[in-house]
Design a protein around this motif. Sequence first.
Motif, PDB file in Angstrom:
ATOM      1  N   LYS A   1       0.852  -1.189   0.000  1.00 13.90           N
ATOM      2  CA  LYS A   1       0.000   0.000   0.000  1.00 13.90           C
ATOM      3  C   LYS A   1       0.886   1.237   0.000  1.00 13.90           C
ATOM      4  N   ILE A   2       0.517   2.232  -0.804  1.00 19.04           N
ATOM      5  CA  ILE A   2       1.264   3.500  -0.773  1.00 19.04           C
ATOM      6  C   ILE A   2       0.277   4.662  -0.765  1.00 19.04           C
TER       7      ILE A   2
ATOM      8  N   ILE B   1       0.305   6.349 -14.910  1.00 18.85           N
ATOM      9  CA  ILE B   1      -0.539   5.712 -13.881  1.00 18.85           C
ATOM     10  C   ILE B   1      -1.278   6.794 -13.097  1.00 18.85           C
TER      11      ILE B   1
ATOM     12  N   LEU C   1      -4.085   8.046 -15.128  1.00 18.56           N
ATOM     13  CA  LEU C   1      -5.162   7.059 -15.187  1.00 18.56           C
ATOM     14  C   LEU C   1      -5.957   7.053 -13.883  1.00 18.56           C
ATOM     15  N   TYR C   2      -5.244   7.194 -12.777  1.00 20.02           N
ATOM     16  CA  TYR C   2      -5.912   7.240 -11.467  1.00 20.02           C
ATOM     17  C   TYR C   2      -6.907   8.408 -11.439  1.00 20.02           C
ATOM     18  N   HIS C   3      -6.497   9.580 -11.918  1.00 19.46           N
ATOM     19  CA  HIS C   3      -7.390  10.743 -11.896  1.00 19.46           C
ATOM     20  C   HIS C   3      -8.571  10.529 -12.849  1.00 19.46           C
TER      21      HIS C   3
ATOM     22  N   PRO D   1       2.956   8.620  -4.804  1.00 16.71           N
ATOM     23  CA  PRO D   1       2.347   9.884  -5.236  1.00 16.71           C
ATOM     24  C   PRO D   1       0.820   9.868  -5.233  1.00 16.71           C
ATOM     25  N   ILE D   2       0.213   8.679  -5.243  1.00 15.88           N
ATOM     26  CA  ILE D   2      -1.245   8.565  -5.159  1.00 15.88           C
ATOM     27  C   ILE D   2      -1.555   7.345  -4.289  1.00 15.88           C
ATOM     28  N   PRO D   3      -2.735   7.328  -3.665  1.00 14.68           N
ATOM     29  CA  PRO D   3      -3.047   6.174  -2.798  1.00 14.68           C
ATOM     30  C   PRO D   3      -3.428   4.933  -3.610  1.00 14.68           C
ATOM     31  N   LEU D   4      -2.533   3.979  -3.598  1.00 13.27           N
ATOM     32  CA  LEU D   4      -2.767   2.742  -4.353  1.00 13.27           C
ATOM     33  C   LEU D   4      -2.476   1.539  -3.466  1.00 13.27           C
ATOM     34  N   CYS D   5      -3.071   0.421  -3.805  1.00 12.67           N
ATOM     35  CA  CYS D   5      -2.738  -0.806  -3.072  1.00 12.67           C
ATOM     36  C   CYS D   5      -2.870  -1.995  -4.015  1.00 12.67           C
TER      37      CYS D   5
ATOM     38  N   TYR E   1      -9.855   7.679 -13.592  1.00 22.31           N
ATOM     39  CA  TYR E   1     -10.721   6.682 -12.932  1.00 22.31           C
ATOM     40  C   TYR E   1     -11.749   7.388 -12.042  1.00 22.31           C
ATOM     41  N   TRP E   2     -11.269   8.305 -11.223  1.00 24.38           N
ATOM     42  CA  TRP E   2     -12.186   8.984 -10.307  1.00 24.38           C
ATOM     43  C   TRP E   2     -13.078   9.984 -11.034  1.00 24.38           C
TER      44      TRP E   2
ATOM     45  N   VAL F   1       0.792  -0.926 -11.886  1.00 22.92           N
ATOM     46  CA  VAL F   1       0.509  -0.472 -10.517  1.00 22.92           C
ATOM     47  C   VAL F   1       1.369  -1.267  -9.529  1.00 22.92           C
TER      48      VAL F   1
END
Lengths: 128, 150
Positions: B32-33, B114, B117-119, B36-40, B121-122, B77
């Motif tokens: 889990k990090i 990544i 892509l995360y942004h 730079p963005i919350p990912l797991c 996604y939301w 990821v």
Amino acid sequence: MRQTSATELAKMGKCERQVYLDHHHGEDTSLTATFIKRGNHEHEQFNRQLSGKDKRCFIATAIFGIDAIETNILREFRDVHLIPYSPGRMITSLYYSISPYIVNVIERYPVLKIPIRAALRWFIRSWR
Amino acid sequence: MSFLIVVVILYWWLRSRRKPKLSPYMLEQFLKITDPIPLCGKPDVVWKTRDGTLIVGDYKSRENQQVYESEVIQLSVYKLLVERTQNKPVADYGFIHFKNRNMKKVYLMKEKEIIALYHRYWNVIGGEVVAFAADNKNYCRYCSHKHKCS
Ligand code: SF4
């Protein structure tokens, strides 16, 4: 910013609309349940192979099963009497390279299990 | 003949002492990090090469060796998770392992991609952007939304 898993983010590579609908209407996995179940089982097998749980006793695993008493005794024999010594490591390495082929033959001709099982049991009895 | 036996024994002895090219470094460990963005995620396997570089791997329970975009995202990821948690060099490629013991090398997305892509996604979830439908209509066959999706 919200925590997102690799699996969730990966869905973006399939269908963004599905990502939206899953989030707002819930995800129904009944159509894919069989695939998921099979996938989980195979993941477990892959993991076992890598962790050495079955990789290291191919023949015993094929004959007795992955967690059988006999398989564990043979693993113990390997760990105590072979691995600590160079000639033992050599034998083990030789065994690892040829045993997958032997297992293929055993799987093709299951009748071979009978003499091999007897031989391994004899070996276990005489060693213990 | 005995010379041959000695050579074979020597070969196996040397082989048994050699470090394998790839050895499992981590198996199914949850990572889990937040930066730079919350990912797991939980990579199926992280390999370690002889020189200490880590390589992420994912197992797929199929024999066809086509690699899908979603799998590249997932592996990318994992790479970011490993990079941020392990303090070791991580290869910019990963492996997809298939049921028949074959594996395929895939090049992974960059960190910037990544994050973007995360942004997205939301934004998709928030309805702020138009969500694209699947390119591959095979996905629709097993999609539970196929009746309400036009
Ligand atoms: S049916 Fe499902 S997978 Fe196909 S486009 Fe619609 S939401 Fe996407």
